[in-house]
Motif scaffolding. Structure first.
Motif, PDB file in Angstrom:
ATOM      1  N   ALA A 390       0.827  -1.207   0.000  1.00  0.00           N
ATOM      2  CA  ALA A 390       0.000   0.000   0.000  1.00  0.00           C
ATOM      3  C   ALA A 390       0.861   1.257   0.000  1.00  0.00           C
ATOM      4  O   ALA A 390       0.599   2.208  -0.754  1.00  0.00           O
ATOM      5  CB  ALA A 390      -0.941  -0.004   1.203  1.00  0.00           C
ATOM      6  N   THR A 391       1.900   1.299   0.843  1.00  0.00           N
ATOM      7  CA  THR A 391       2.764   2.485   0.842  1.00  0.00           C
ATOM      8  C   THR A 391       3.612   2.547  -0.417  1.00  0.00           C
ATOM      9  O   THR A 391       3.955   3.638  -0.882  1.00  0.00           O
ATOM     10  CB  THR A 391       3.661   2.522   2.089  1.00  0.00           C
ATOM     11  N   GLY A 392       3.938   1.373  -0.995  1.00  0.00           N
ATOM     12  CA  GLY A 392       4.651   1.373  -2.269  1.00  0.00           C
ATOM     13  C   GLY A 392       3.827   2.026  -3.361  1.00  0.00           C
ATOM     14  O   GLY A 392       4.343   2.798  -4.182  1.00  0.00           O
ATOM     15  N   ARG A 393       2.540   1.739  -3.369  1.00  0.00           N
ATOM     16  CA  ARG A 393       1.657   2.375  -4.352  1.00  0.00           C
ATOM     17  C   ARG A 393       1.559   3.870  -4.091  1.00  0.00           C
ATOM     18  O   ARG A 393       1.654   4.679  -5.034  1.00  0.00           O
ATOM     19  CB  ARG A 393       0.270   1.745  -4.300  1.00  0.00           C
ATOM     20  N   LEU A 394       1.376   4.259  -2.824  1.00  0.00           N
ATOM     21  CA  LEU A 394       1.253   5.677  -2.497  1.00  0.00           C
ATOM     22  C   LEU A 394       2.504   6.434  -2.922  1.00  0.00           C
ATOM     23  O   LEU A 394       2.419   7.510  -3.543  1.00  0.00           O
ATOM     24  CB  LEU A 394       1.020   5.833  -0.991  1.00  0.00           C
ATOM     25  N   LEU A 395       3.672   5.887  -2.618  1.00  0.00           N
ATOM     26  CA  LEU A 395       4.924   6.552  -2.984  1.00  0.00           C
ATOM     27  C   LEU A 395       5.066   6.645  -4.497  1.00  0.00           C
ATOM     28  O   LEU A 395       5.444   7.699  -5.031  1.00  0.00           O
ATOM     29  CB  LEU A 395       6.112   5.790  -2.392  1.00  0.00           C
ATOM     30  N   ALA A 396       4.760   5.557  -5.212  1.00  0.00           N
ATOM     31  CA  ALA A 396       4.906   5.562  -6.666  1.00  0.00           C
ATOM     32  C   ALA A 396       3.974   6.587  -7.303  1.00  0.00           C
ATOM     33  O   ALA A 396       4.346   7.257  -8.279  1.00  0.00           O
ATOM     34  CB  ALA A 396       4.637   4.166  -7.215  1.00  0.00           C
ATOM     35  N   GLU A 397       2.768   6.714  -6.765  1.00  0.00           N
ATOM     36  CA  GLU A 397       1.848   7.724  -7.289  1.00  0.00           C
ATOM     37  C   GLU A 397       2.405   9.120  -7.067  1.00  0.00           C
ATOM     38  O   GLU A 397       2.298   9.992  -7.948  1.00  0.00           O
ATOM     39  CB  GLU A 397       0.483   7.560  -6.624  1.00  0.00           C
ATOM     40  N   MET A 398       3.006   9.362  -5.920  1.00  0.00           N
ATOM     41  CA  MET A 398       3.593  10.669  -5.653  1.00  0.00           C
ATOM     42  C   MET A 398       4.772  10.947  -6.594  1.00  0.00           C
ATOM     43  O   MET A 398       4.907  12.057  -7.120  1.00  0.00           O
ATOM     44  CB  MET A 398       4.062  10.734  -4.196  1.00  0.00           C
ATOM     45  N   MET A 399       5.601   9.927  -6.801  1.00  0.00           N
ATOM     46  CA  MET A 399       6.807  10.126  -7.606  1.00  0.00           C
ATOM     47  C   MET A 399       6.503  10.293  -9.082  1.00  0.00           C
ATOM     48  O   MET A 399       7.297  10.908  -9.815  1.00  0.00           O
ATOM     49  CB  MET A 399       7.765   8.950  -7.389  1.00  0.00           C
ATOM     50  N   THR A 400       5.374   9.757  -9.544  1.00  0.00           N
ATOM     51  CA  THR A 400       5.065   9.821 -10.977  1.00  0.00           C
ATOM     52  C   THR A 400       3.982  10.833 -11.313  1.00  0.00           C
ATOM     53  O   THR A 400       3.518  10.891 -12.447  1.00  0.00           O
ATOM     54  CB  THR A 400       4.640   8.429 -11.489  1.00  0.00           C
ATOM     55  N   GLY A 401       3.569  11.627 -10.336  1.00  0.00           N
ATOM     56  CA  GLY A 401       2.620  12.700 -10.602  1.00  0.00           C
ATOM     57  C   GLY A 401       1.170  12.284 -10.647  1.00  0.00           C
ATOM     58  O   GLY A 401       0.315  13.083 -11.047  1.00  0.00           O
ATOM     59  N   GLU A 402       0.851  11.043 -10.245  1.00  0.00           N
ATOM     60  CA  GLU A 402      -0.548  10.628 -10.171  1.00  0.00           C
ATOM     61  C   GLU A 402      -1.206  11.236  -8.932  1.00  0.00           C
ATOM     62  O   GLU A 402      -0.532  11.673  -7.997  1.00  0.00           O
ATOM     63  CB  GLU A 402      -0.652   9.102 -10.097  1.00  0.00           C
ATOM     64  N   THR A 403      -2.520  11.208  -8.924  1.00  0.00           N
ATOM     65  CA  THR A 403      -3.245  11.620  -7.728  1.00  0.00           C
ATOM     66  C   THR A 403      -3.159  10.494  -6.705  1.00  0.00           C
ATOM     67  O   THR A 403      -3.639   9.379  -6.967  1.00  0.00           O
ATOM     68  CB  THR A 403      -4.714  11.909  -8.051  1.00  0.00           C
ATOM     69  N   PRO A 404      -2.556  10.720  -5.537  1.00  0.00           N
ATOM     70  CA  PRO A 404      -2.417   9.649  -4.553  1.00  0.00           C
ATOM     71  C   PRO A 404      -3.767   9.142  -4.068  1.00  0.00           C
ATOM     72  O   PRO A 404      -4.720   9.918  -3.915  1.00  0.00           O
ATOM     73  CB  PRO A 404      -1.633  10.308  -3.412  1.00  0.00           C
ATOM     74  N   PHE A 405      -3.868   7.846  -3.838  1.00  0.00           N
ATOM     75  CA  PHE A 405      -5.133   7.263  -3.395  1.00  0.00           C
ATOM     76  C   PHE A 405      -5.456   7.632  -1.955  1.00  0.00           C
ATOM     77  O   PHE A 405      -6.594   7.445  -1.506  1.00  0.00           O
ATOM     78  CB  PHE A 405      -5.106   5.731  -3.550  1.00  0.00           C
ATOM     79  N   ALA A 406      -4.456   8.141  -1.209  1.00  0.00           N
ATOM     80  CA  ALA A 406      -4.667   8.562   0.179  1.00  0.00           C
ATOM     81  C   ALA A 406      -3.923   9.867   0.410  1.00  0.00           C
ATOM     82  O   ALA A 406      -2.993  10.213  -0.320  1.00  0.00           O
ATOM     83  CB  ALA A 406      -4.169   7.486   1.143  1.00  0.00           C
TER      84      ALA A 406
END
Length: 417
Positions: A390-406
């Motif tokens: 879950a934190t891997g997804r959150l971090l990857a979204e932040m690093m790639t400019g996606e809207t974070p899920f949390a």
């Protein structure tokens, strides 16, 4: 030897680091995993109760009950151990832990982490399916046993509080306990069965399966010394056995060793460790343990791992790299033998690990404020296995400019000043 290049270097190949690498890879990044071990999941990720704790809404905070605090302070509770000589070193951190555990601040931590907890099993299920290791997830949930009416009543109150956040649990009497676990013996006031959490019978093996998936998808795994990390010309470089590798971005996911990176770079982050131990034992005869079982009042957990019945202990406050002192295992063994028919140890000696903890029991996830391309993903306390994907997804979204899920703001390093 030619210099190797990548988009992102992930330092640390435990559950947290491997999960971050997979999510970044999924988003098109050329990622390299770097660890001091030749294979993933050899440290903290190897030793835990195997629970993907999607029902654990409230973090492990410092107790507010004076009686319980005094039992811990005078080493009269099996859940906690420390050496008096080490207390001066731990006292400032324990003070911050106590202050962060006020009802208001504890609720803030719980609500900040809730989206990650709720997403934890979903993210694991997706990776387990992709890695084709369905045998590493059992949907049994787990059982908390209580030997006193007082501790049972407290746990029932906590369950009622957690129900408003979707947590389900079944209160068991002695007959119901025996129906689920016929080989247990003891005088119990009751138990609670939490059916939703997943159980992983080989946590280190799951990290290795995720690492193998990362490799099959084109990711590289290199053995190297993260302490050689340096920044030059807008890129980060690390020395590995295959030569120096550079990347624009680097993720620090080294759990209890993360201070080896952030401290030399000038970041003052109150990272501390809670050490823990485990020992595998054979079951006697045809005895079977169907669920992980926590003997709450006596402070140990039994889990039916592939290697044997794993006995895990509570928290030991000691220096991360100090020699092992498995007193909690030694004290728990006779109690565990009284609970379940255990045979000879499978391990030559108890295993020791360290849980990386911040005072508010929240991880640090996000961008470092003073170094371009430096990202943090560590401090998952007792929930590294649970929260890694879950934190891997959150971090990857932040690093790639996606809207974070949390909302990522509660995990920012800036909260520590």
């Amino acid at each position: 030897m030619a210099e190797l290049k990548a988009d992102v270097l992930v330092l640390g190949a435990g559950m947290v680091g491997v999960s971050a690498a997979l999510h970044l890879q999924k988003r098109g990044r050329n990622v390299v995993l770097i660890d001091r071990h030749e294979v993933a999941g050899e440290e903290t990720s190897h030793g835990n109760g195997g629970l993907i704790e999607c029902a654990s809404v409230f973090p492990y905070m410092f107790p507010r009950d004076l009686g319980q605090i005094l039992r811990y302070a005078f080493l009269r509770a099996p859940q906690v151990r420390y050496h008096f000589r080490d207390l001066p070193a731990f006292l400032p951190w324990l003070t911050r832990y106590f202050l962060a555990s006020s009802p208001e601040r504890a609720l803030h931590s719980a609500m900040a982490e809730l989206p990650l907890i709720q997403r934890s099993l979903i993210e694991h299920e997706a990776l387990i399916a992709e890695a084709n290791v369905p045998e590493l997830l059992r949907r049994t949930g787990w059982i908390k046993l209580f030997r006193s009416e007082a501790t049972l009543a407290g746990a029932v109150g906590d369950l009622e509080r957690a129900r408003q956040y979707g947590v389900e649990g079944e209160i068991l009497d002695t007959a119901a306990i025996m129906a689920r676990e016929p080989h247990l013996t003891g005088d119990f006031s009751g138990a609670i069965h939490f059916p939703a959490p997943g159980f992983v019978p080989d946590p280190g093996g799951l990290a290795k399966a995720y690492s193998a998936l990362f490799g099959r998808k084109g990711g590289r795994y290199l053995v190297g010394d993260a302490r050689t990390l340096e920044q030059s010309g807008g890129r980060w470089r690390v020395a590995t056995l295959e030569g120096t590798i550079t990347a624009r971005d680097v993720v620090v996911a080294m759990g209890p060793w993360s201070d080896q990176i952030f401290a030399p770079l000038g970041y003052s982050i109150p990272l501390q460790v809670k050490r823990g131990y485990h020992l595998h034992l054979k079951p006697r005869g045809n005895a079977v343990l169907n669920h992980p079982v926590l003997d709450t009042d006596l402070g140990y957990l039994l889990a039916p791992m592939n290697r044997g019945i794993r006995l895990t202990t509570g928290a030991e406050f000691a220096h991360r790299d100090a020699p092992p002192t498995p007193v909690q295992v030694e004290r728990a063994l006779p109690r565990a033998h009284g609970l379940f028919p255990l045979g000879e140890p499978v391990d030559a000696a108890p295993w020791k690990g360290a849980r990386p903890c911040l005072p508010d029991m929240l991880p640090v996830i996000g961008k470092a404020p003073r170094h371009g391309g430096l990202w943090f993903d560590f401090g998952h306390q007792h929930h590294g296995l649970t929260l890694g994907p879950a934190t891997g997804r959150l971090l990857a979204e932040m690093m790639t400019g996606e809207t974070p899920f949390a909302d990522a703001r509660p995990f920012a390093v800036e909260r520590f000043g």
